[in-house]
Design a protein around this motif. Structure first.
Motif, short mmCIF file in Angstrom:
data_model
loop_
_atom_site.label_atom_id
_atom_site.label_comp_id
_atom_site.label_asym_id
_atom_site.label_seq_id
_atom_site.Cartn_x
_atom_site.Cartn_y
_atom_site.Cartn_z
N ALA A 356 0.82 -1.22 0.00
CA ALA A 356 0.00 0.00 0.00
C ALA A 356 0.86 1.27 0.00
N GLY A 357 2.18 1.13 -0.12
CA GLY A 357 3.04 2.30 -0.22
C GLY A 357 3.62 2.80 1.09
N TYR A 358 3.43 2.03 2.15
CA TYR A 358 4.02 2.37 3.44
C TYR A 358 5.29 1.55 3.61
N GLU A 359 6.43 2.22 3.49
CA GLU A 359 7.68 1.47 3.59
C GLU A 359 7.91 1.08 5.04
N CYS A 360 7.99 -0.19 5.29
CA CYS A 360 8.27 -0.66 6.65
C CYS A 360 9.17 -1.87 6.52
N ARG A 361 9.98 -2.06 7.54
CA ARG A 361 11.02 -3.08 7.42
C ARG A 361 11.02 -3.94 8.67
N PRO A 362 11.21 -5.25 8.51
CA PRO A 362 11.35 -6.09 9.70
C PRO A 362 12.54 -5.61 10.53
N PHE A 363 12.49 -5.77 11.83
CA PHE A 363 13.63 -5.46 12.69
C PHE A 363 14.86 -6.23 12.19
N TRP A 364 16.05 -5.76 12.61
CA TRP A 364 17.30 -6.38 12.15
C TRP A 364 17.29 -7.90 12.30
N ALA A 365 17.88 -8.55 11.31
CA ALA A 365 18.19 -9.97 11.44
C ALA A 365 19.33 -10.10 12.44
N PRO A 366 19.28 -11.09 13.33
CA PRO A 366 20.34 -11.23 14.34
C PRO A 366 21.70 -11.45 13.68
N LEU A 367 22.72 -10.79 14.22
CA LEU A 367 24.06 -10.90 13.62
C LEU A 367 24.63 -12.31 13.78
N HIS A 368 24.23 -13.01 14.86
CA HIS A 368 24.81 -14.34 15.08
C HIS A 368 24.32 -15.35 14.05
N GLY A 369 23.31 -14.96 13.26
CA GLY A 369 22.84 -15.84 12.20
C GLY A 369 23.54 -15.57 10.87
N MET A 370 24.39 -14.57 10.82
CA MET A 370 25.08 -14.24 9.56
C MET A 370 26.37 -15.06 9.45
N PRO A 371 26.74 -15.43 8.18
CA PRO A 371 27.83 -16.41 8.04
C PRO A 371 29.14 -16.00 8.72
N MET A 372 29.49 -14.72 8.65
CA MET A 372 30.79 -14.32 9.22
C MET A 372 30.80 -14.35 10.73
N TYR A 373 29.61 -14.38 11.35
CA TYR A 373 29.54 -14.38 12.81
C TYR A 373 28.88 -15.64 13.37
N ALA A 374 28.70 -16.65 12.50
CA ALA A 374 27.96 -17.85 12.91
C ALA A 374 28.66 -18.59 14.04
#
Ligand SMILES: *Cc1c(COP(=O)(O)O)cnc(C)c1O
Length: 406
Positions: A356-374
């Motif tokens: 509907a044109g309202y830009e909204c974003r999920p809260f940050w993805a947890p850093l511990h789930g990212m490959p460099m910090y897994a």
């Protein structure tokens, strides 16, 4: 409350994700009624003297790493935050990196950081050759949870002399970086007490919290050094830019030295006494920043009004709540956020609002789930997982003010 708000509040909401999402949409439309938007998440507000100040740089040729606007910008940051010293940097990540190096974070060290943050917090630790050690957040202020931190350190930490050692990895845990997430102040009184007891240096990631205070003290002034960002999506922008603040004269000198290629003289010959960094904010960016800081109060007021409207519109909503300032501090309302009871509801609302044109974003993805910090060391991160599964940021820029239906 307006008629539409009362109407929205009267509408019965069931527990079905699509019904809760519809209800959220109706409530949002009370605050931001223009059909189709678009309402950006956080667009820069270029206003005031920006054109004059930037033109001055263009007219005089002082566009680069030296110039009067940089000095003026640093003075203004000191005035606003109350800090003794401010050093402007090319971005907030560089500000964090310089802060960590300056307090002596070394390769092999660990630094406590929330997993719930923008990736730059942990990256700055990695740039030092150190390892981020992830700790959990609390729901009220979204910052590092003091009680969980204390319990975790009692479990894995051991104070030896004047350092804290991780008994599981053998590494020194040198510092902690509380983050004022989305502008909500972290519980600094409790965090600083725990840090003191464990010989941890506190560096504040205040990238998002210009204007956020605890009592009368500006965020960024509780730790040894505070780091700010003036990226295009932050409360005020220099295009790209950042700053560190500190009350410590020696740290301030070291920060300036390190971020200006460690030059030892002002003369024509270039003499440097260590491997420094070219992290100085250019004059042309500082000129824009000065104009932006001049209208900071208006921006904060507009954002507060928007946040108050959201608060009222979502006051009695089912399955979701609007995030208010924590009891211990005042939020600058950088990004306004909703916390849903369940992920599927959040996802349904995000789809509906975005379409509907309202830009909204999920809260940050947890850093511990990212490959460099897994495989980075970590505490239990249940609250972090919940926040990132169920949180949604709403259109929050100062420019959204004009759209509020009275
Ligand atoms: C924006 C941001 C940074 C980094 O700032 P840049 O200016 O983009 O480098 C660091 N930490 C947090 C929490 C941020 O939101």
């Amino acid at each position: 409350m307006s008629d539409a708000a009362i109407e929205a509040a009267d509408r019965p909401a069931t527990d079905r994700p699509t019904d809760i999402a519809e209800d959220v949409f109706e409530r949002l439309k009370v605050v931001l009624p223009r059909a189709g938007g678009p309402y950006p998440l956080h667009a820069p507000e270029i206003d005031g003297n920006a054109w004059d100040y930037v033109k001055d740089c263009l007219d005089t040729g002082w566009v680069s790493s030296v110039g009067a606007w940089v000095d003026r910008f640093e003075e203004m940051i000191c005035e606003i935050t109350g800090a003794r010293h401010a050093i402007a940097t090319i971005n907030g990540t560089a500000a964090l990196h310089a802060a960590l190096l300056t307090v002596g974070v070394k390769p092999g060290d660990e630094v406590l950081v929330p997993s719930f943050t923008f990736v730059a917090t942990a990256n700055a630790v990695s740039y030092c050759g150190a390892t981020p050690h992830f700790v959990d957040c609390e729901i009220e202020g979204l910052g590092i949870d003091p009680a969980a931190l204390d319990a975790h350190l009692a479990w894995i930490g051991e104070v030896r002399g004047d350092t804290l050692v991780n008994r599981q990895t053998g590494a020194v845990i040198r510092a902690i970086i509380p983050v004022h997430c989305y502008g909500h102040p972290a519980d600094m009184a409790a965090l600083c007490e725990i840090a003191d007891r464990h010989h941890l240096t506190v560096i504040e990631d205040s990238a998002e919290s210009l204007g956020s205070r605890i009592d009368e003290t500006h965020t960024g002034r509780f730790g040894r050094i505070g780091a700010f960002s003036f990226n295009g999506n932050k409360t005020i922008t220099t295009g790209g830019g950042g700053a560190v603040i500190t009350d410590d004269d020696l740290l301030a000198r070291r920060l300036k030295h390190l971020t200006t290629t460690a030059r030892t003289n002002d003369g024509a010959d270039l003499v440097h006494d260590m491997v420094g960094y070219n992290y100085r904010l250019p004059n042309i960016n500082a000129a824009l920043g000065c104009a932006q800081l001049e209208t900071l109060d208006q921006k904060l007021t507009a954002k507060r009004q928007l946040s108050d409207h959201y608060r009222d519109a979502f006051a009695d909503a089912k399955g979701v709540r609007y995030l208010l300032s924590p009891s211990w501090g005042e939020c600058n309302n950088w990004l306004c956020g909703l916390l849903f009871d369940a992920r599927d509801t959040r996802d349904a609302a995000q789809r509906l609002l975005s379409n509907a044109g309202y830009e909204c974003r999920p809260f940050w993805a947890p850093l511990h789930g990212m490959p460099m910090y897994a495989s980075a060391p970590r505490a239990s991160l249940v609250v972090t997982e919940h926040l990132s599964a169920c949180g949604l940021t709403l259109p929050s820029g100062a420019g959204v003010k004009a759209e509020i239906k009275r």
